[in-house]
Design a protein around this motif. Structure first.
Motif, mmCIF file in Angstrom:
data_model
loop_
_atom_site.group_PDB
_atom_site.id
_atom_site.type_symbol
_atom_site.label_atom_id
_atom_site.label_comp_id
_atom_site.label_asym_id
_atom_site.label_seq_id
_atom_site.Cartn_x
_atom_site.Cartn_y
_atom_site.Cartn_z
ATOM 1 N N ALA A 463 0.857 -1.187 0.000
ATOM 2 C CA ALA A 463 0.000 0.000 0.000
ATOM 3 C C ALA A 463 0.892 1.235 0.000
ATOM 4 O O ALA A 463 1.725 1.394 0.878
ATOM 5 C CB ALA A 463 -0.902 -0.011 1.222
ATOM 6 N N THR A 464 0.710 2.079 -1.001
ATOM 7 C CA THR A 464 1.640 3.201 -1.174
ATOM 8 C C THR A 464 0.905 4.531 -1.055
ATOM 9 O O THR A 464 -0.172 4.706 -1.627
ATOM 10 C CB THR A 464 2.311 3.100 -2.551
ATOM 11 O OG1 THR A 464 2.935 1.823 -2.662
ATOM 12 C CG2 THR A 464 3.352 4.189 -2.742
ATOM 13 N N TYR A 465 1.476 5.443 -0.304
ATOM 14 C CA TYR A 465 0.861 6.753 -0.101
ATOM 15 C C TYR A 465 1.868 7.860 -0.326
ATOM 16 O O TYR A 465 3.031 7.733 0.066
ATOM 17 C CB TYR A 465 0.316 6.873 1.333
ATOM 18 C CG TYR A 465 -0.605 5.747 1.722
ATOM 19 C CD1 TYR A 465 -1.963 5.802 1.400
ATOM 20 C CD2 TYR A 465 -0.111 4.620 2.380
ATOM 21 C CE1 TYR A 465 -2.813 4.747 1.740
ATOM 22 C CE2 TYR A 465 -0.949 3.567 2.716
ATOM 23 C CZ TYR A 465 -2.297 3.637 2.394
ATOM 24 O OH TYR A 465 -3.123 2.600 2.709
ATOM 25 N N ALA A 466 1.419 8.936 -0.947
ATOM 26 C CA ALA A 466 2.265 10.131 -1.044
ATOM 27 C C ALA A 466 1.748 11.132 -0.023
ATOM 28 O O ALA A 466 0.555 11.416 0.027
ATOM 29 C CB ALA A 466 2.186 10.707 -2.456
ATOM 30 N N SER A 602 7.143 14.170 0.856
ATOM 31 C CA SER A 602 7.707 15.204 -0.002
ATOM 32 C C SER A 602 6.981 16.503 0.269
ATOM 33 O O SER A 602 5.773 16.516 0.482
ATOM 34 C CB SER A 602 7.515 14.809 -1.460
ATOM 35 O OG SER A 602 7.588 15.952 -2.273
ATOM 36 N N ASP A 603 7.724 17.603 0.265
ATOM 37 C CA ASP A 603 7.033 18.887 0.401
ATOM 38 C C ASP A 603 7.032 19.643 -0.915
ATOM 39 O O ASP A 603 6.795 20.836 -0.959
ATOM 40 C CB ASP A 603 7.635 19.728 1.543
ATOM 41 C CG ASP A 603 9.131 19.816 1.431
ATOM 42 O OD1 ASP A 603 9.657 19.461 0.355
ATOM 43 O OD2 ASP A 603 9.777 20.219 2.413
ATOM 44 N N SER A 604 7.287 18.927 -1.978
ATOM 45 C CA SER A 604 7.301 19.571 -3.285
ATOM 46 C C SER A 604 5.897 20.036 -3.658
ATOM 47 O O SER A 604 4.915 19.353 -3.404
ATOM 48 C CB SER A 604 7.814 18.600 -4.343
ATOM 49 O OG SER A 604 7.624 19.166 -5.623
ATOM 50 N N THR A 605 5.820 21.211 -4.276
ATOM 51 C CA THR A 605 4.527 21.694 -4.747
ATOM 52 C C THR A 605 4.488 21.668 -6.270
ATOM 53 O O THR A 605 3.519 22.078 -6.891
ATOM 54 C CB THR A 605 4.284 23.148 -4.279
ATOM 55 O OG1 THR A 605 5.440 23.917 -4.633
ATOM 56 C CG2 THR A 605 4.055 23.218 -2.793
ATOM 57 N N THR A 617 1.649 5.484 -6.374
ATOM 58 C CA THR A 617 0.610 5.022 -5.451
ATOM 59 C C THR A 617 -0.432 4.175 -6.180
ATOM 60 O O THR A 617 -1.178 3.435 -5.566
ATOM 61 C CB THR A 617 -0.113 6.200 -4.749
ATOM 62 O OG1 THR A 617 -0.846 6.931 -5.744
ATOM 63 C CG2 THR A 617 0.858 7.116 -4.052
ATOM 64 N N GLN A 618 -0.459 4.308 -7.504
ATOM 65 C CA GLN A 618 -1.484 3.598 -8.275
ATOM 66 C C GLN A 618 -0.968 2.354 -8.981
ATOM 67 O O GLN A 618 -1.726 1.451 -9.283
ATOM 68 C CB GLN A 618 -2.083 4.544 -9.326
ATOM 69 C CG GLN A 618 -2.842 5.717 -8.704
ATOM 70 C CD GLN A 618 -3.051 6.841 -9.698
ATOM 71 O OE1 GLN A 618 -2.331 6.943 -10.687
ATOM 72 N NE2 GLN A 618 -4.024 7.703 -9.431
#
Ligand code: ADP
Ligand code: MG
Length: 699
Positions: A463-466, A602-605, A617-618
């Motif tokens: 199970a992967t989450y960003a 990640s804090d990338s925007t 994640t998919q």
């Protein structure tokens, strides 16, 4: 074979191709040095300095029509040349130009010499990014051509080259004009074609000279497309010929090791495996055995996604060579991995009397000497190791099989050095980085490929989450809960590609932070590339036996490491990694019976970055991810992480040019079956692809 006549002519063209760039007018030592920074030393390299894009100057704008922020081209006359000093002491050359609709200013900072180049009344073709401010139009550091030259020379579609401060656009254009003129002069007198006539005819290709001239100075867009197709075809065709030739040569050299059909040892080992093999594993093993039982040396690549179970496949192949009285060698890219393979193989094979040894860089002199002696006299059946395996003093009694794991970490040359320790041993290459089909055709065209796509039964996808870093606290308390439930956790620190040292420092910092906060009640471990190998080993061992609960690490953990009880992979600064790399990291968990999790922090925007992490994640299929990664990052970067010693493709783009690739491949197979062509092609290949190419193919 080629006639003597053609041979001479081909060589003559080669001479021009390798003629030093100083041969051209206007190139003295100073300019040659500047050009060398672009990788251009010879006329051939200049001709292969292909345009990055083209400008259609039939669409010249009027000054009044120029739009702010857009790269535009217009024609205007110089009305004033001046230089002023900014308040910070910068010298600014400012040239005012006009046409019937208005005035524009061209500016350069600290490039005083410019002011001597242009005089009042000169008519210029100016290209650059337009800055409209209030009522003025400014173009900083424009690209300029004299209108007179422009009209006579280059036509309406103008090439735009990768240029540098030192070698400006106009100079590259002038030099290429000269070079193209020279090769066109030689057209009547030389045989300038590099491809067999049949191939040119069959695939409807433009001839080589015309293609070279047109790629730089195309008459129109249609000609340009034809020119490009021809040059892409040539590049891929030569590459495919080399690969097909190697394969062919291998096929007809009947001097390989011929293994007998399975005997008692193999069946004992197969019966005692701790699990049932998957269908893909069975199929792959079948293909390997068939290769090994043949006299043609095996050259097989096994592509298997992370966790698909490649090691057991290697174990059976190694056992087979041992059963036949030969020795096997397995090379891994890191000590951690070599160690792990050694233990896995020992567990599977040693109970059946197979004698194994491990050879890494950290052995004492004495231990090493002893192992070397046993390898030489054949007491050791299987040796697992790192690069230490390819040292000159490692001699085998009779090496029958070479396995390299995680092949992309090795140069092809290193693989070849290990193979050279036997007499045409069978070769098995294993990679956990699935390679898209087009790329496999380009990189591994000389190998047969087996694919293990299916994962062992019962594996749940990870199970992967960003997550944004604002959720960091939550993520870590989740990890703590997993530890409480008996599981283990990896925390990977941000990638610092340029410096292993800085990466290690950041790992130390994160380790100090986490081991005194979130994980203060649990045993933490630190692993990075700057540690002594003994320390790395003891940390790895403590993690493997469950003593260490949270392992803070860098990408040294990336490949192959197998600790089935670990269920959480937290990746800090996930945006710094490529998709393939993240997938590898994620593959460290989900290796056992427990549901596993991968959390990408990640804090990338940046929208692209967020999109990239979302894909992960998919999608859990490594092959699908590899395709996407290749599309997102382009072949250059993708290759970089995959394979060294791959020839540079100068013009072909293996994603966009798939159709041409397939054609070129078909043509190459045809050529390789026509020996009188092959000689020509081989010459061309070596001469035009140079050192890098021979590294791949001359083994
Ligand atoms: P990789 O292909 O990534 O190198 P490994 O060979 O390390 O994968 O195998 C991953 C894990 O799966 C190991 O723990 C191995 O014992 C296990 N494994 C391999 N094949 C099977 C199978 N057919 N059924 C169950 N478990 C398997
Ligand atoms: Mg592996």
């Amino acid at each position: 074979m080629m006639s003597a006549k053609t041979k001479h002519k081909v060589i003559a063209i080669q001479n021009l191709w390798s003629t030093k760039i100083q041969f051209l007018k206007g190139v003295g030592p100073a300019n040659a040095a500047k050009l060398s920074k672009l990788g251009i030393f010879t006329i051939g390299q200049l001709l292969e300095h292909y345009p990055r894009r083209y400008e259609d100057r039939s669409k010249l704008k009027l000054i009044a029509e120029l739009s702010d922020g857009v790269y535009e081209t217009f024609r205007a006359v110089v009305v004033n040349v001046g230089e002023l000093k900014s308040h910070r002491g910068l010298k600014i050359v400012k040239i005012a130009v006009r046409d019937q609709t208005g005035l524009a200013h061209l500016t350069w900072f600290n490039q005083s010499y410019i002011k001597n180049k242009y005089k009042q009344g000169m008519e210029l073709i100016i290209s650059g990014k337009i800055q409209r401010r209030f009522n003025t139009i400014e173009v900083n550091k424009p690209d300029i051509e004299l209108a007179a030259e422009f009209n006579s020379g280059s036509g309406r579609i103008v090439p735009v080259y990768p240029a540098t401060e030192d070698v400006p656009q106009w100079q590259l254009r002038a030099l290429l004009r000269q070079a193209v003129d020279i090769i066109q002069i030689s057209a009547g007198t030389e045989r300038t074609e590099s491809l067999p006539a049949d191939i040119i005819f069959q695939y409807g290709l433009m001839d080589r000279l015309k293609a070279l001239a047109s790629i730089h100075f195309p008459a129109d867009m249609e000609t340009l497309a034809q020119a490009r197709r021809r040059l892409v075809f040539e590049e891929l065709y030569l590459l495919q010929c080399g690969l097909a030739y190697l394969k062919q040569r291998n096929k007809y050299s009947c001097t390989g090791v011929k293994h007998a059909p399975d005997g008692a040892l193999i069946s004992k080992i197969e019966k005692s495996l701790p699990f049932t093999l998957t269908n893909d594993q069975i199929q792959t093993i079948r293909e390997i055995k068939a290769d090994m039982e043949d006299t043609t040396p095996m050259q097989r690549l096994v592509q298997g996604d992370v966790g698909s179970g490649k090691t057991v496949v290697a174990a059976l192949a190694l056992a087979k060579t041992v059963e036949n009285g030969y020795q096997g060698a397995m090379m891994a890219p890191t000590e951690i991995l070599a160690e792990q393979h050694y233990h896995t193989l020992a567990r599977l094979l040693a109970p059946h009397g197979v004698r194994l040894a491990i050879l890494t860089g950290k052995l004492t002199r004495r231990a090493r000497d002893e192992i070397l002696a046993h390898i030489k006299d054949g007491i050791i059946d299987i040796v697992v190791g790192t690069h230490a395996l390819i040292q000159d003093d490692v001699e085998f009694k009779h090496l029958g099989l070479v396995v390299t794991d995680e092949q992309h970490r090795f140069g092809v040359r290193q693989r070849a050095r290990l193979e050279a320790k036997g007499q045409q041993p069978d070769v098995l290459v294993m990679t956990a980085t699935p390679i898209p089909r087009t790329m496999a055709l380009t990189v591994y065209g000389d190998l047969d490929v087996s694919v293990i796509r299916e994962l062992p039964p019962g594996r749940q996808p990870v199970a992967t989450y960003a997550r944004g870093t604002d959720r960091r606290e939550k993520v870590y308390s989740f990890a703590v809960n997993q530890i409480k439930a008996g599981r283990q956790v990896y925390i990977v620190c941000p990638l610092v590609e340029e410096s292993e040292k800085i990466e290690a420092q950041s790992a130390v910092k994160i380790y100090e932070e986490l081991s005194t906060s979130f994980f203060k009640n649990y045993q933490c471990g630190l692993l990075h590339g700057k540690m002594k190998s003994q320390d790395k080993d003891s940390v790895m061992a403590a993690f493997a036996n469950g003593e260490i609960k949270a392992l803070i690490t860098t990408t040294v953990i990336e490949v192959g490491v197998n600790v089935p009880n670990a269920t959480v992979m937290i990746i800090e600064g996930a945006d710094r990694f490529g998709l393939a790399q993240l997938h590898q990291l994620r593959g460290r968990v989900g290796r056992g019976e427990h549901q596993s999790y991968c959390i990408l922090l990640s804090d990338s925007t940046n929208e692209e970055t967020i999109e990239r992490l979302k894909i992960l994640t998919q999608v859990s299929d490594g092959f699908v991810l590899a395709e996407k990664d290749l599309l997102l990052r382009g072949p250059g970067q993708f290759f970089g992480t995959i394979q060294h010693g791959m020839p540079d493709l100068k013009i072909a783009d293996i994603i966009k040019d798939t159709d041409i690739l397939l054609e070129a491949r078909r043509a190459a197979q045809q050529t390789v079956c026509t020996p009188e062509y092959l000689d020509t092609v081989w010459q061309t290949l070596l001469n035009w692809f140079g050192e890098k190419f021979s590294m791949v193919f001359c083994r």
